[in-house]
Scaffold this motif. Sequence first.
Motif, PDB file in Angstrom:
ATOM      1  N   SER A 295     -42.912  17.260 -64.454  1.00  0.00           N
ATOM      2  CA  SER A 295     -43.980  17.911 -65.433  1.00  0.00           C
ATOM      3  C   SER A 295     -43.633  18.157 -66.431  1.00  0.00           C
ATOM      4  O   SER A 295     -44.262  19.285 -66.960  1.00  0.00           O
ATOM      5  N   ALA A 296     -42.129  18.303 -66.402  1.00  0.00           N
ATOM      6  CA  ALA A 296     -41.976  18.838 -68.171  1.00  0.00           C
ATOM      7  C   ALA A 296     -42.612  18.170 -69.258  1.00  0.00           C
ATOM      8  O   ALA A 296     -43.044  16.853 -68.964  1.00  0.00           O
ATOM      9  N   ASP A 297     -42.436  18.565 -70.530  1.00  0.00           N
ATOM     10  CA  ASP A 297     -42.718  17.479 -71.863  1.00  0.00           C
ATOM     11  C   ASP A 297     -42.061  17.095 -72.301  1.00  0.00           C
ATOM     12  O   ASP A 297     -41.152  17.953 -72.637  1.00  0.00           O
ATOM     13  N   LEU A 325     -39.041   7.287 -56.364  1.00  0.00           N
ATOM     14  CA  LEU A 325     -38.526   8.985 -57.334  1.00  0.00           C
ATOM     15  C   LEU A 325     -38.558   9.262 -58.242  1.00  0.00           C
ATOM     16  O   LEU A 325     -38.453  11.113 -58.378  1.00  0.00           O
ATOM     17  N   GLY A 326     -39.182   8.905 -59.330  1.00  0.00           N
ATOM     18  CA  GLY A 326     -39.670   9.391 -60.408  1.00  0.00           C
ATOM     19  C   GLY A 326     -38.587   9.574 -61.181  1.00  0.00           C
ATOM     20  O   GLY A 326     -37.836   8.877 -61.738  1.00  0.00           O
ATOM     21  N   PRO A 327     -38.879  10.759 -62.356  1.00  0.00           N
ATOM     22  CA  PRO A 327     -37.530  10.904 -63.345  1.00  0.00           C
ATOM     23  C   PRO A 327     -37.022  11.468 -62.510  1.00  0.00           C
ATOM     24  O   PRO A 327     -36.467  12.517 -61.665  1.00  0.00           O
ATOM     25  N   ILE A 328     -35.074  10.383 -62.943  1.00  0.00           N
ATOM     26  CA  ILE A 328     -34.051  10.595 -62.279  1.00  0.00           C
ATOM     27  C   ILE A 328     -33.372  10.246 -63.358  1.00  0.00           C
ATOM     28  O   ILE A 328     -33.727   9.521 -64.960  1.00  0.00           O
ATOM     29  N   ALA A 329     -31.716  10.611 -63.534  1.00  0.00           N
ATOM     30  CA  ALA A 329     -30.300  10.579 -64.353  1.00  0.00           C
ATOM     31  C   ALA A 329     -29.227  10.715 -63.918  1.00  0.00           C
ATOM     32  O   ALA A 329     -29.348  11.408 -62.512  1.00  0.00           O
ATOM     33  N   LEU A 330     -28.300  10.023 -63.894  1.00  0.00           N
ATOM     34  CA  LEU A 330     -26.790  10.007 -63.940  1.00  0.00           C
ATOM     35  C   LEU A 330     -26.332  10.917 -65.439  1.00  0.00           C
ATOM     36  O   LEU A 330     -26.701  11.106 -65.841  1.00  0.00           O
ATOM     37  N   LEU A 343     -30.959  23.842 -62.869  1.00  0.00           N
ATOM     38  CA  LEU A 343     -30.024  23.091 -64.050  1.00  0.00           C
ATOM     39  C   LEU A 343     -31.077  22.789 -65.252  1.00  0.00           C
ATOM     40  O   LEU A 343     -31.952  23.259 -64.110  1.00  0.00           O
ATOM     41  N   VAL A 344     -31.117  22.624 -65.893  1.00  0.00           N
ATOM     42  CA  VAL A 344     -31.603  22.504 -67.506  1.00  0.00           C
ATOM     43  C   VAL A 344     -30.534  21.418 -68.230  1.00  0.00           C
ATOM     44  O   VAL A 344     -29.981  21.219 -68.318  1.00  0.00           O
ATOM     45  N   ALA A 345     -31.726  20.257 -68.180  1.00  0.00           N
ATOM     46  CA  ALA A 345     -31.075  18.960 -69.050  1.00  0.00           C
ATOM     47  C   ALA A 345     -32.679  18.539 -69.647  1.00  0.00           C
ATOM     48  O   ALA A 345     -33.530  18.322 -69.658  1.00  0.00           O
ATOM     49  N   GLY A 346     -31.555  18.882 -71.086  1.00  0.00           N
ATOM     50  CA  GLY A 346     -33.512  19.064 -71.345  1.00  0.00           C
ATOM     51  C   GLY A 346     -33.623  19.399 -71.581  1.00  0.00           C
ATOM     52  O   GLY A 346     -33.763  21.140 -71.921  1.00  0.00           O
ATOM     53  N   PRO A 347     -35.514  19.849 -71.529  1.00  0.00           N
ATOM     54  CA  PRO A 347     -36.581  20.141 -71.778  1.00  0.00           C
ATOM     55  C   PRO A 347     -37.281  19.962 -70.098  1.00  0.00           C
ATOM     56  O   PRO A 347     -37.739  20.654 -70.202  1.00  0.00           O
ATOM     57  N   CYS A 348     -35.988  19.549 -69.346  1.00  0.00           N
ATOM     58  CA  CYS A 348     -36.252  19.727 -67.661  1.00  0.00           C
ATOM     59  C   CYS A 348     -35.330  20.629 -66.558  1.00  0.00           C
ATOM     60  O   CYS A 348     -34.244  20.666 -66.993  1.00  0.00           O
TER      61      CYS A 348
END
Length: 376
Positions: A295-297, A325-330, A343-348
């Motif tokens: 839901s993050a911008d 899974l929707g938005p994911i990252a390594l 945790l926070v990663a960029g705007p998320c």
Amino acid sequence: MTEIPIVSKSRLLTVPDAVASPPGSPDEGVAWHYGDPLGEQRAALTGAAIVDRSDRFVIAVSGPERLSWLHTISSQHVAALPPGSSAENLSLDVNGRVEHHFVLTDLDDVTWIDTEPDRGPDLLGFLTKMVFWAKAEPRAGNELAVLSLLGPDAGSPAILGALGIDALPATPYAAAALPGGGFVRRMPWPTDDSYDLLVPRDRLVEIFTALQSAGARPAGTWAFEALRVVALSPRIGIDTDDRTIPHEVRWIGGPDEHGAVHLDKGCYRGQETVARVHNLGKPPRHLVLLHLDGSADGRPETGDAVTAEGRTVGRIGTIVDHFELGPIALALVKRTITPETPLVAGPCAAAIDPDSIPADDAVQAGRQAVERLRGR
């Protein structure tokens, strides 16, 4: 100096519905998707999908001492690699940090190496410089191009017929020649049914079209990357930085362990760091899967910091949308960060997938020896 040929744009971008990867992306020049990136991911897990990875840089090494020579300058045990076998491998700097990751296959008296497009020329330059008196001859081998065939239906009679073979290799890293040149090898990632096809570049469109007609759905790098992220398989230069050591990114182990660093071989550059961490210490960071707040911008970018209460605790690598899974990252995060840590990663907002935490609670052999000497 001989000019090194680099492939900048795939001829497969002319395939109907092909959408090129965004400018500046690591896969610029090949298809990002074919109109349905999430459906393409599903096809790679439930049917058959064919991915254009022809931007990979290919190197050919000939000569009777090619494997024994590679063995001395890289991290994997390849001196006795049987014909028709493959392995993942690394080149490390003197401090044990990863400089190159590549896959190699030895077949018909040639060792074929493929690696990231932007790192291929440097790897070829390094290999050429390190030949000295060895009977080994590395050269650019971009007459072959890489496709990836994924999915449980990859071995269907129609697809086998399109390839002109009776069966696909049965075990990871096994390879077999293809009629008309090139070869197929089985890989342990990004899915349980993954095969790399190194085919003559001048037949790339022909072979891709034949596989599509045989039932393999065209899939872009978006699909491949999403599945790779879930498989926790890192990509050098994206999921690594200039401080990354192999223990941090799951590259420890021989071919049987699907690793790129064999722990029982002779001296090679960077071995001291590998041995010290394995025997006495723990890696400062480890590779994990992050779930991102959809839901993050916006989304984070590769290289962005991962923070906890405003404190940097990691680094973002690949970011991708997965069909389930929707938005994911390594991300590479400090080993002390637990899945419960907000945790926070960029705007998320972000959270570590607990199943992605590697088990590292075993006491190392070197540490046990030290404790015995101390009478503990």
